[in-house]
Design an enzyme around this catalytic site. Structure first.
Site, mmCIF file in Angstrom:
data_model
loop_
_atom_site.group_PDB
_atom_site.id
_atom_site.type_symbol
_atom_site.label_atom_id
_atom_site.label_comp_id
_atom_site.label_asym_id
_atom_site.label_seq_id
_atom_site.Cartn_x
_atom_site.Cartn_y
_atom_site.Cartn_z
ATOM 1 N N GLN A 22 -70.363 2.112 -17.775
ATOM 2 C CA GLN A 22 -70.464 0.516 -18.060
ATOM 3 C C GLN A 22 -71.729 0.276 -17.985
ATOM 4 O O GLN A 22 -72.303 -0.431 -18.879
ATOM 5 C CB GLN A 22 -69.434 0.040 -17.183
ATOM 6 N N ASP A 59 -75.163 17.495 -14.754
ATOM 7 C CA ASP A 59 -74.204 17.343 -13.678
ATOM 8 C C ASP A 59 -75.214 17.002 -12.368
ATOM 9 O O ASP A 59 -75.878 17.759 -11.907
ATOM 10 C CB ASP A 59 -73.480 18.481 -13.265
ATOM 11 N N TYR A 149 -65.835 4.010 -1.321
ATOM 12 C CA TYR A 149 -67.070 3.741 -2.119
ATOM 13 C C TYR A 149 -67.968 2.503 -1.239
ATOM 14 O O TYR A 149 -69.233 3.074 -1.611
ATOM 15 C CB TYR A 149 -66.356 2.624 -3.281
HETATM 16 N N1 SER Z 1 -67.371 -3.518 -9.570
HETATM 17 C C1 SER Z 1 -67.315 -2.664 -8.567
HETATM 18 C C2 SER Z 1 -66.095 -2.347 -8.033
HETATM 19 O O1 SER Z 1 -65.127 -3.287 -8.339
HETATM 20 C C3 SER Z 1 -68.084 -3.289 -7.136
HETATM 21 O O2 SER Z 1 -69.138 -2.566 -7.155
HETATM 22 O O3 SER Z 1 -65.818 -1.286 -7.467
#
Ligand code: SER
Length: 326
Positions: A22, A59, A149
């Site tokens: 994105q 990669d 994350y």
């Molecule tokens: N836009 C991201 C997410 O929603 C946040 O860094 O994971």
């Protein structure tokens, strides 16, 4: 000879990992405009079919492959945009850790060895978790994220800071809020609803929202996000006092706010709320961000508010869907 020396001194060659994602896709275009199409090397596992310019299938978990590309193109700056985002990461925690950390460590180590001048590392509002002030969350807050994350981004910020302090590698980073653009779709984030909602509105279809109507989150229009990244990379090194990652803010809104903004163009736009597991993630994140350090150090200032963003999103998606149908 003279020409070669001049060339090798002044020329920047910019490598982007995750260039088909994105943000990567829009960033690649901006960097091509700034540095020239022959000086930007877009890399990803899959090509972006609409992109022009140099593309290398790469990669980034493979250090040898990354090293070869950096050498071949005499890369001077890397924008490392590869990551599995917050919501998708929860389905594959260990893989998310391996990919997000493995690719970053490859980028940092190869940059050190091959003397890459600057590295850009995107962090996120996902670094924040519980025990923070959720309104105007300060730059230096407790970082106990609730997602894998977020854990990778906290660790990544610290690795960047470590390479800067230990090896003087010029690593720069921003904590992006949710990023919204018409050019490309996000995948697997908790803030993705704010992109999908515009597509539904323009197609005049009802929208089902996976967050509650009142869930306020920090967000940013993609042009601001890309401009922030390039401005940070352009800033004089001595101005930068934060080498983990800068808070930056654009706007803050909830699903009901974005719906109200869209209804200025589509008064009959229908929305249903059906919160899922992403609600818990959103509830652990800030509602708004204090970005005074970024403003002080390198002059950060957003240009888009919610209504300005709605106008560009709707206008561009309308032309896109009209051209698809035509
Ligand atoms: N836009 C991201 C997410 O929603 C946040 O860094 O994971």
């Amino acid at each position: 000879m003279y020409y070669t020396i001049l060339g090798s001194m002044g020329v920047e060659n910019i490598l982007i990992t995750g260039a088909s994602g994105q943000l990567g896709a829009v960033l690649t275009k901006s960097l091509q405009q700034k540095f020239g199409i022959d000086h930007v090397i877009a890399t990803d596992l899959r090509p972006n079919k609409e992109a022009r310019g140099i593309f290398e299938k790469l990669d980034a978990t493979d250090p040898e492959a990354l090293k070869q590309v950096v050498k071949r193109y005499k890369v001077t700056q890397i924008y490392h945009m590869v990551a599995i985002l917050s919501a998708k990461g929860e389905a594959f925690p260990q893989k998310t850790w391996d990919i997000n950390m493995g690719t970053l460590l490859n980028v940092l180590e190869i940059s050190r060895l091959l003397k890459v001048k600057k590295v850009f590392y995107p962090s996120s509002i996902a670094v924040f978790g519980h025990h923070i002030s959720r309104i105007n969350t300060p730059q230096f807050s407790n970082l106990t994220p609730t997602t894998v994350y977020g854990m990778t981004k906290v660790a990544g910020e610290n690795w960047g800071n470590y390479y800067f302090n230990t090896y003087q590698l010029d690593v720069r980073s921003i904590r992006y809020p949710g990023v919204i653009g018409y050019q490309s779709l996000p995948g697997g984030g908790t803030t993705d609803y704010a992109v999908d909602i515009y597509h539904k509105a323009v197609k005049q279809e009802p929208f089902e929202c996976f967050l509650k109507a009142s869930t306020r989150l920090p967000m940013m229009y993609i042009e601001d996000a890309v401009r922030a990244s390039i401005e940070l990379m352009d800033a004089p090194a001595e101005k930068l006092s934060v080498r983990t990652s800068y808070n930056i803010a654009g706007m803050s809104f909830s699903p009901e706010d974005i719906v109200a903004s869209i209804r200025k163009t589509y008064p009959n736009f229908e929305v249903r709320y059906n919160p899922d597991f992403r609600q818990k993630i959103a509830d652990s994140w800030p509602m708004s961000i204090d970005d005074s350090k970024a403003r002080e150090d390198w002059g950060w200032k957003p240009r888009y508010d919610l209504d300005a963003m709605s106008r560009v999103m709707i206008e561009n998606l309308k032309s896109y869907y009209n051209s698809v149908i035509a």
